[in-house]
Structures are given as C-alpha cells and as structure tokens.
Design a protein around this motif. Sequence first.
Motif, PDB file in Angstrom:
ATOM      1  N   UNK A  78       0.857  -1.194   0.000  1.00 26.79           N
ATOM      2  CA  UNK A  78       0.000   0.000   0.000  1.00 26.79           C
ATOM      3  C   UNK A  78       0.891   1.241   0.000  1.00 26.79           C
ATOM      4  N   UNK A  79       0.391   2.310  -0.622  1.00 32.61           N
ATOM      5  CA  UNK A  79       1.217   3.513  -0.696  1.00 32.61           C
ATOM      6  C   UNK A  79       1.075   4.410   0.529  1.00 32.61           C
ATOM      7  N   UNK A  80       0.315   3.988   1.489  1.00 35.35           N
ATOM      8  CA  UNK A  80       0.144   4.835   2.663  1.00 35.35           C
ATOM      9  C   UNK A  80       0.038   3.963   3.910  1.00 35.35           C
ATOM     10  N   UNK A  81       0.533   4.509   4.991  1.00 31.62           N
ATOM     11  CA  UNK A  81       0.398   3.803   6.261  1.00 31.62           C
ATOM     12  C   UNK A  81      -0.853   4.337   6.965  1.00 31.62           C
ATOM     13  N   UNK A  82      -1.660   3.457   7.560  1.00 31.22           N
ATOM     14  CA  UNK A  82      -2.846   3.994   8.229  1.00 31.22           C
ATOM     15  C   UNK A  82      -2.457   4.867   9.416  1.00 31.22           C
TER      16      UNK A  82
ATOM     17  N   UNK B 142      -0.118  -9.677  10.188  1.00 30.28           N
ATOM     18  CA  UNK B 142      -1.353 -10.294  10.702  1.00 30.28           C
ATOM     19  C   UNK B 142      -1.207 -11.821  10.671  1.00 30.28           C
ATOM     20  N   UNK B 143      -1.841 -12.449  11.636  1.00 28.50           N
ATOM     21  CA  UNK B 143      -1.886 -13.919  11.643  1.00 28.50           C
ATOM     22  C   UNK B 143      -3.332 -14.365  11.653  1.00 28.50           C
ATOM     23  N   UNK B 144      -3.549 -15.559  11.132  1.00 27.63           N
ATOM     24  CA  UNK B 144      -4.920 -16.091  11.082  1.00 27.63           C
ATOM     25  C   UNK B 144      -5.513 -16.152  12.497  1.00 27.63           C
ATOM     26  N   UNK B 145      -6.775 -15.745  12.588  1.00 34.02           N
ATOM     27  CA  UNK B 145      -7.467 -15.779  13.881  1.00 34.02           C
ATOM     28  C   UNK B 145      -8.105 -17.162  14.040  1.00 34.02           C
ATOM     29  N   UNK B 146      -7.619 -17.954  15.003  1.00 29.17           N
ATOM     30  CA  UNK B 146      -8.176 -19.316  15.147  1.00 29.17           C
ATOM     31  C   UNK B 146      -9.647 -19.307  15.550  1.00 29.17           C
ATOM     32  N   UNK B 147     -10.127 -18.164  16.063  1.00 29.21           N
ATOM     33  CA  UNK B 147     -11.526 -18.097  16.518  1.00 29.21           C
ATOM     34  C   UNK B 147     -12.463 -17.487  15.480  1.00 29.21           C
ATOM     35  N   UNK B 148     -12.002 -17.330  14.256  1.00 28.43           N
ATOM     36  CA  UNK B 148     -12.849 -16.752  13.203  1.00 28.43           C
ATOM     37  C   UNK B 148     -14.079 -17.631  12.989  1.00 28.43           C
ATOM     38  N   UNK B 149     -15.231 -17.002  12.878  1.00 29.35           N
ATOM     39  CA  UNK B 149     -16.470 -17.797  12.886  1.00 29.35           C
ATOM     40  C   UNK B 149     -16.627 -18.705  11.675  1.00 29.35           C
ATOM     41  N   UNK B 150     -15.901 -18.407  10.568  1.00 29.00           N
ATOM     42  CA  UNK B 150     -16.005 -19.305   9.405  1.00 29.00           C
ATOM     43  C   UNK B 150     -14.922 -20.377   9.437  1.00 29.00           C
ATOM     44  N   UNK B 151     -14.105 -20.388  10.468  1.00 32.94           N
ATOM     45  CA  UNK B 151     -12.984 -21.321  10.538  1.00 32.94           C
ATOM     46  C   UNK B 151     -11.694 -20.647  10.114  1.00 32.94           C
ATOM     47  N   UNK B 152     -10.574 -21.200  10.517  1.00 38.19           N
ATOM     48  CA  UNK B 152      -9.281 -20.556  10.249  1.00 38.19           C
ATOM     49  C   UNK B 152      -9.018 -20.485   8.751  1.00 38.19           C
ATOM     50  N   UNK B 153      -8.501 -19.341   8.302  1.00 36.85           N
ATOM     51  CA  UNK B 153      -8.284 -19.120   6.864  1.00 36.85           C
ATOM     52  C   UNK B 153      -7.054 -19.872   6.368  1.00 36.85           C
ATOM     53  N   UNK B 154      -6.983 -20.049   5.028  1.00 38.79           N
ATOM     54  CA  UNK B 154      -5.910 -20.872   4.450  1.00 38.79           C
ATOM     55  C   UNK B 154      -4.547 -20.174   4.536  1.00 38.79           C
ATOM     56  N   UNK B 155      -4.540 -18.873   4.327  1.00 40.02           N
ATOM     57  CA  UNK B 155      -3.266 -18.149   4.355  1.00 40.02           C
ATOM     58  C   UNK B 155      -3.013 -17.695   5.793  1.00 40.02           C
ATOM     59  N   UNK B 156      -1.991 -18.248   6.393  1.00 41.10           N
ATOM     60  CA  UNK B 156      -1.805 -18.062   7.837  1.00 41.10           C
ATOM     61  C   UNK B 156      -1.203 -16.705   8.198  1.00 41.10           C
ATOM     62  N   UNK B 157      -0.381 -16.159   7.317  1.00 43.92           N
ATOM     63  CA  UNK B 157       0.250 -14.866   7.625  1.00 43.92           C
ATOM     64  C   UNK B 157      -0.024 -13.884   6.505  1.00 43.92           C
ATOM     65  N   UNK B 158      -0.419 -12.705   6.876  1.00 48.47           N
ATOM     66  CA  UNK B 158      -0.695 -11.663   5.884  1.00 48.47           C
ATOM     67  C   UNK B 158       0.056 -10.402   6.306  1.00 48.47           C
ATOM     68  N   UNK B 159       0.846  -9.889   5.389  1.00 48.20           N
ATOM     69  CA  UNK B 159       1.667  -8.719   5.723  1.00 48.20           C
ATOM     70  C   UNK B 159       1.256  -7.557   4.834  1.00 48.20           C
ATOM     71  N   UNK B 160       1.053  -6.409   5.445  1.00 49.35           N
ATOM     72  CA  UNK B 160       0.790  -5.184   4.672  1.00 49.35           C
ATOM     73  C   UNK B 160       2.043  -4.328   4.760  1.00 49.35           C
ATOM     74  N   UNK B 161       2.644  -4.087   3.606  1.00 57.00           N
ATOM     75  CA  UNK B 161       3.903  -3.328   3.537  1.00 57.00           C
ATOM     76  C   UNK B 161       3.584  -1.932   2.981  1.00 57.00           C
ATOM     77  N   UNK B 162       4.261  -0.914   3.503  1.00 60.73           N
ATOM     78  CA  UNK B 162       3.962   0.457   3.079  1.00 60.73           C
ATOM     79  C   UNK B 162       5.051   0.993   2.150  1.00 60.73           C
TER      80      UNK B 162
END
Lengths: 667, 402
Positions: free
Chosen positions: A350-354, A585-605
């Motif tokens: 992303x081109x901006x940091x929140x 970010x890491x997958x939330x094991x308590x997500x109501x639809x079940x844990x997502x397939x991609x375990x780590x998600x990184x947002x780089x600025x």
Amino acid sequence: MSPKLKFPLSGVLLLVLLVPILAACGAGTTSAPVVETVVVTTEPEVIVVTATPGEDMGSTETPADTPPDAEQTGEWQTPHPILGTLEVRQAIAYCTDRRSLIESVYPFLEDDEKDALLMDTFLPQGHWALAPDEEITIYEFDPERGNALLEEAGWIAEAEGEPRFNEAGDPLTLKFTTTNAAFRQTWAAVLEQQLLENCGIQIIRTHAPGSWWFGNTTGLQRRDFELGAFAWVGQADPGGTTLYACNQIPLPDNNWEGQNYMGWCNETASRAVLAANNKLDRDQRIEQFHALQAEFTADMVSLPLFNRFEAAAASNNLVNFRPNPTTDSILVNVDEWELADGGDTVVLGFTQEPASLWLVVEDAAVANSASGLLKVRAVTSFDYDYQPDALEELPTIENGGTVLNTVEPAVGDTVWSVDGEAVELAEGVEVINADGEIVAYDGSPITLNQLAVTFEFPAMTWEDGEPLKAADYELAYAIECSEDSGAISLTVCNSIADVEFRDNGYTITYLPGAQWAEYFAYTLGTYSNLFSVGAYPSHQELADGRKLADVPASEWSTLPEIAEQPLSYGPYRLVEWQKGQRMIFEANPNYYKGEVAIKTLIIEFFDDTNQAVAQLLTGNVDVLGSETLGAGPELETVLEAAEAGQIQAFPITSPTWEHMDMNLFIR
Amino acid sequence: MTNFLIRRLFQMFIVIVLASMVSYGLLYIAPGGPLLGLQQQQQGGANRITEADIARIKARFELDLYMPVRFTRWFIGFPKEPITIGDQVFFADLQVGCATTQTVRLRYPDGRVEFAEICATPVTLADLEGRRSSNGILFGDFGLSQVILRDRPISTLIWSRLPYTIALMGISTLITLMIAIPLGVYSAVRQYSPFDTAATTVSFIGTSLPTFFFGLMLILVFAVLAKNAGLPYLPPGGATANRDYIIPFFGLFELTVQAGSFLDRVLHFILPCLVLTFVSVAAWSRFIRSSMLEVLRQDYVRTARAKGVKERLVILKHAFRNALIPFITLVAGILPALVAGAAITESVFNWPGLGRLLVDALNRSDYTVALALLYVTLVLQLVGYLISDILYTVADPRIRLS
C-alpha cells in the motif's frame, strides 16, 4: 494567602501583544451599511431566486426566467450567453470524441476495454439504475450534427480550424477549468484540439491547483467556471440529490450549499431525483432514476466522458483474488484466498500507512483494508450492489427483515426532516410523508414511515475466545454515535430513534420520516466506513487497568488498544505493527467461518509506486491494489508484466468518472 | 569564549523564534488540511456534513483560532485558559477565534447591496479551557499528530523513525568523508593528471544526476533486471525483508537470506547508502580539491617545500589543515542532515526514516508533524553552525572567537 496564579508572567507580556492583533483579526464591519441576515436554507424559496426555467429548459435561448427582483436574489442570475443555449451544449457533446480522450490517457488498452469505459449518463455501464439507450439521448461523436446545431444557434464558421463567431462578432470561446493533474492535462489537450478542429469551438484551458478548484470558498464551490472538468466517484446507490436537484445550486443566498454547480434546474429532473431518493422500493426508484437520466441527457448540462481505468495485480501464485470497483477493499474476500503452491504468507503493498485502525477518525484505503481484517462484514458491495456476508440475507421490507411502520407523530415529537436533521415536529417543518412526497407540516394529521431494521448474526467470538454479546454492540453504538469520538458525520446516527440489542444482533428503529435507501446495509459498523457487524469488546481490560467500556469517547482515538492493536473478531489478528514499514497479521483461530488458508498476511507500506512495482516484480510483494498502482505509467508496466506471464493483472473499470460540467449562468 | 557563547545562544533564540514564526505562517496559509473537501460532502444522505460537524472538526484541529493564538499555543503552550488571579478571571470573553461564519447582506445607504462573511459564533479564551494543547514546542513538547498518527504524540513518531535516519545518514556521511577527503586532496596534488580528470568527470556526473533518477536506475539494474536475469541482486527497498529470500550466485550456489537478519539489513542498506554516498562524495571532493588547490599556491607552502620539508608533511600538515577551514562550514550541515535525513532518497528506497516522514507529512497535510521536523532541523542547523564556529579555532589557532 497568596493569590492563585494560573499563567506564566511571559504570558501577560504576550497577551499585551496579542490583544491588539486579535482585535484586528476580529474586527467587525463598519457601521455604515445595514447588516441583514441571509437565511441559509435548502427550501424551494431558493429555487425561485435561482432559476425557474420550466419544462422547456434548454430548448430556448434563455433557459431561465429573469428573477423579479435582482437586488434580492444576488449573483448568478444571468443566463450564460453561450452555454445558456441548448444547441451549443449539445454541439459540444456531439463534437467531443470521447474515444480519443480515452486513447490519449490509456493508449495501451484494447478497443473493447476502451468501450467499457464510455459513459452516456451519470451511471456506469452495468449499474442497476442505468437507463436503457432508448430512454436517454446518446451523443455519439458526430461533428456534422454538432456543426449543424451551432449554425442553428447562430454561430457561423469563417475558416476551418478557427473559432466560430456570432452576428455580434463574438467568438465561440469558452473557459475550460480543471485540475493540474497530468492525467487531465493530457485529455484536455486532446479535447481542446478536437473541439476547435471539428466544430470551431475554442476552449481556453486553465489547469488550477486542486486546492483552489476543490476549495471551500473557491473554484467549483463558488461556480467560478464556464466549462469545468472533474470526477465523481460512483457508488452502489446513485444518490444524486445534491448534484441535480433545483435546491442544490450553490449561491450566495444559500451560503453556497449544494453541488449542482451547473445551476441546472429542471423541475421534472428535480422531482425525479428527490422521489428516487425518497422511496424504498427498488422498482419505483429505478423508474425515477430513468426519468432523471432522460432529462439529464436531453438538457446536456454535464457531459459524462469516461470511467477511469485501474488495475490490481497479484503474483501468479494467488488464487481467488477478486478486486472489484465498488468494494471498500481488495481484502473483502480474503478468507477465500489461497496460494497455489500451498504457501502460507501473502504480502500486500500500500502507498500509505494507516494513521489509525479506528475508522471513526481514519478513512484511508489502507486503514479500511487493515481494519477490515479484524472485523466481520455484514454486507459486501460487489458490482454496484449489496450482498449479505455475515447475514443470511439482507434485511429488506420484502423478506420481512425490515418492518415499515406508519406512524402519526404529534406536534413536538422528534421526526426526521427533509433537511436531514432530527427536529421537533412543528408547523412549517418539511418531511417526507408515507407516500414519498415532501410536505410541509401544517398542523393537520400526517402519516410518516418508520423503519425498524433487524440484523441477525451468526455466533462469533473475539480473538481471546470471548463471545460477541449485546454489550459489545451497545458499546459500538454509544461510541461511534458520540460527538466526542472525532467522527465527521453523525447524520445516520442522529436519525436513529432506538436500538434494541441482543447477543446475536440488534434492531435499529429510525425516526419517523427517515427513509435511507440503503437501510438494509446500515449496520452499527456503517458509520466508520465499513458495512461491518459493528462491535467493540466491552470486556477488554486496558493496559491502564480500565475497562474499554468505561473509557469516554473523547479518549478512544488515542487508545493504543483501539488505534494500534484492536482486538479482532475477523479472519486475522494483528501481531505486529512496525511503524513506517509493515503490519503483520496472523490467522485468527476463533474466526467464525474457521481458520483461513493463508496463515500470515503482511501489509507493507511504500510511499513510491515505482518502489511498490519493483517489489512486486522481484517477488517481495504478492498483491498491489488499484489504489496503490494508481493511473500512472506504472500501470502499463504491470499490464506488460502480466502479458509476459510474470504476474496476474486484474483490469478494473473504476467507479471514478470524468465529466465536464457546463455552467448555465454567469455572475 | 563565554561571552561569545552567551551572545550566540541569544542570537540562536531570536533566530528560532523568527524562523518558527515564518515556517508556521507559511504552513498556515498552505492549502489543504482536514477541512479540504468537507464542504463538498455537505450533501444529503448518510455522510451529510453539517455546519455543526465542520465547527466540531475545526475545534478539534484548532482551525477555529486566529493565527497568532494558534502559533503561541503551538510554540509556548499559551494561552490555555483565561488568566486567573485568586478568584478573579481575566480576559475570559476575549475573542481568540471564530467557530462559524455567517453570510450577511450589507445594504448601504446609497442602495448598494453586497454579501459579506462575518463571525457568527466567536471562540473566546474561556472556550479554550479543557481543549487539548501542547506545552509548547520551545519546551520540547511536539504536540499531537493530526493525520499520520492521528491524535497521538509526534515524539512517538519521530523516535520510531530516528534510528533509521541516523544509521543511513551517519554511515553514509562517514564513508563520504573517508572517500571525499583523500580523493579531493589527491586530485588537487595531482592536478590535471588522468586520475584528476577521471575523478572530475565522475564528480560532475554525481553532482548532475538527480537523486531520484539515480535511485530508480539502481533499483532497475541491481534489483529488477538482475533478479529477472538470474544474477545476484539487491533488495529494491525497505529496511528489512518481509520474508526469507534466496540470492543466486551464477549457478554456483544460492544464499538464503533470513528476513530481519544482519545480512538482510546490510543488503537493504547498500543501494540507498550508495546513492547518498556517491552524490555527497562528488560534491565534497570537488570542494576539498578547490580548497587544497588554493592553499597549495600559498607562499607558506612554497616556503615549506623550499626548506626541504617532506612533500607528505607539506600536504598533510601545512596545506590540508588550512584547506579544512572552509570545509568545516560545509560539515556544519551534517548535524541537521543526520536527523532530517534525505527526503528523496528515503522515499525512493522506501527507507523508514525522518526524511520520508517529512515528505509524507507534507503530502498528507499533517502540518504539526512537518513543523516539528522543520523545528528540529532548524535547531540542529544552528547548533551545527555554533560547533563549526568553535571548530574554526581548533583548525586555525589564529582565529579568536572573542
């Protein structure tokens, strides 16, 4: 006992200096003139002083009646000597080759991709409220027809490629104002050339800084233009009241409120746009929007040019990536994403940091995306429409999810006025009655609609295992609708009469007269930009020992537990925020639809788009959204790389559309 | 010396006050800010912005205060409330700003009518009570960020970026000094030699190349194209990688670099450091060269040679020390640069330093952050000048500060 001093001595000295300066700053007007208050209103009275052209608006050379008392009506009452004529406005439309304009800014697109960007009305192709071709006037590029209309209007051509003149010897010359963005300079240069060469219409371009063009007291807002180009952003709901209603023409008399910069007052269109936005039945709304588009194109007061082109890009490895022009983030369906090679990490650029993850005070795209990972959306908005996400179905009147009651309020009861304010019912207050008509209350019984919308969610839990409960929804309502929170607009909040909270959702009851067309999507999370469920962890204990629920709204924007490390109930939880660099970010094991397939998600600025593209092409980044790629040369680089098979590119017809307003009056 | 220091510190204070007023005034009149575009959102529907909303936002960002009051609140944290002495409250009704304006029609005796805007809701000193306010940047309180770190302290933002800028600028400056000084001296001593010609040519290229272009070229060549060609490559930007990566070495072996490791940091450091060093070496070596050439023509150098002093001693002891005096002025700029960073290079290479922060603050109209950075740079610049003045006496004992 010594006196209590609450100021430094230096302060007194400073005050001695300040007082005369302040006196100068706050100096009032001289007593010579009589000062009269101008009533700021959006009432029809303003229409009278603006223009009442009647049904033949634009078909004559004087589109507006001369107001009866110029002294009382102020500025902008004289019809524009050139643009006041319908034939000239239509000629401009016929003489504009919009395909060439698109070609000038997007030369790398295929013909069908360019055609997909063309617009004939204020709605993009494929929109649910778009009028069919047979109901509107379409202005295909036809210089012959344009020239004929100009001849008819008395503009005579003397030499090819030279401006036309009228009988009085005035040249057909118009000032064209827009921003100084390179993108607009490019297509405006082409427009200038084609209007002069094809039809003898000379435009004199001014590329002003955006701060002036979009300033609060300059440029567009003061209607300081003849032809003016800028962009609107299309949304799922067309809205349009402030753009096309007669009472939305910015004038000194109404304190320059409104966005009908053209000064266009067509009673049929005005009634249609008000009716379209005052009704809840979609079929009825469509009918009114069609009527509005018919008038809009026939009068040709604003020439829609094209939707912008955008693209998102992803590594070849990413599956189920669905960028869409009208979703609030490219991460809306992140819980469906997978990596073809079975990998577990995805990096987004992303081109901006929140500034903050609290969307009440921050609305940047990256904040929406990052914050959205920690929440659950009740509703999504793919393809200019709404779909249920965490809901079983949208709570509409038709399916019983929303109850439309009719009530008869008494004098003094709080109702929602036409002006968009909660007011006590009294004589003269204007409201929308149960039939969708705007009426002024005269003391006789009046029937208003009252919406009660019920949202029911599946069982969800916070990342710490605590289930979402009524108190969490109650806290969201209390904070997001507080004036102290820092929120900019509280309009929807103010229209709420009552909310009933349950552990699995809530029922929002609006004030009588409040008829939001998108009522089925307005959850308690709407006010902070996302159609999220809308909940805060009322049980959370803060670092300073307080409970989140006990913290006043004025402090929330500064709370690290809210701004930087909010508790998640969405598909991911935030584990680290390296300032200026990335969020992990890491997958939330308590997500109501079940844990997502991609375990780590990184947002780089990345501040620089070139840098972001370089990172994509070197494999350090997997996804770049359209807000990161922008519309510069980097877009072409990405499309070329996709063609070479290095990455995937996803072309998007942007909801942002370029158009040219024509000012019907002069000062 | 003491008198000199007292005089200089007083002058520095005056310069700080004046420069702060000017920079604050310039940013005050700059377009943009939190109110830009709000007027256009004054539409119906869910996001309607009312006059009351705008007044609330203005109050939150102090935009409803007159400029002199805003300045003094930012600069020295005054005034925060009416003045209270004992039970007496003074100046509570003093108007210090305007919350909402109103358009009025002015009807003149001669029949002319015109519109004017007047203040409908004044802000008084009493209204300031309870509002957030810093203790003044003069006393080290930078205040709160308006945009980038919404409502949170600017000092947090600065401290998070400072180590990166000091590392990049410090090491780059050190390398620059180590290369530029010998290069300049050698070029001067061997004037018009092939080495001098080559060094001059490279220096001209270095001083002529725009930093952003040079940076982009390096990214293209050493990151994008090198990686696509299967050659050893360097990371295109950032301070560390977000995940492990492999660098091939001509098919001989592959080097796996762990994200965040020392090697990873060094590899990320190379390209931005190279750009800064190259550009600075080019400029500084030219400066040293011309300064040396001037000194080498002095009589005392000729005398030293005539006395049979070894050439090495002539250059290092007699010439170089005197050539340093003008160079010290240049070096005074190092101190602010160490903190202010290199805005363009940091932006091009996505280096999370203060230079990039300044660009970001200006782009996003976060004027409190921009002002804090400008203020820090200003103070360090003045301290740099003071240090360089003192260093003159070290380099040249003939100089007396008194």
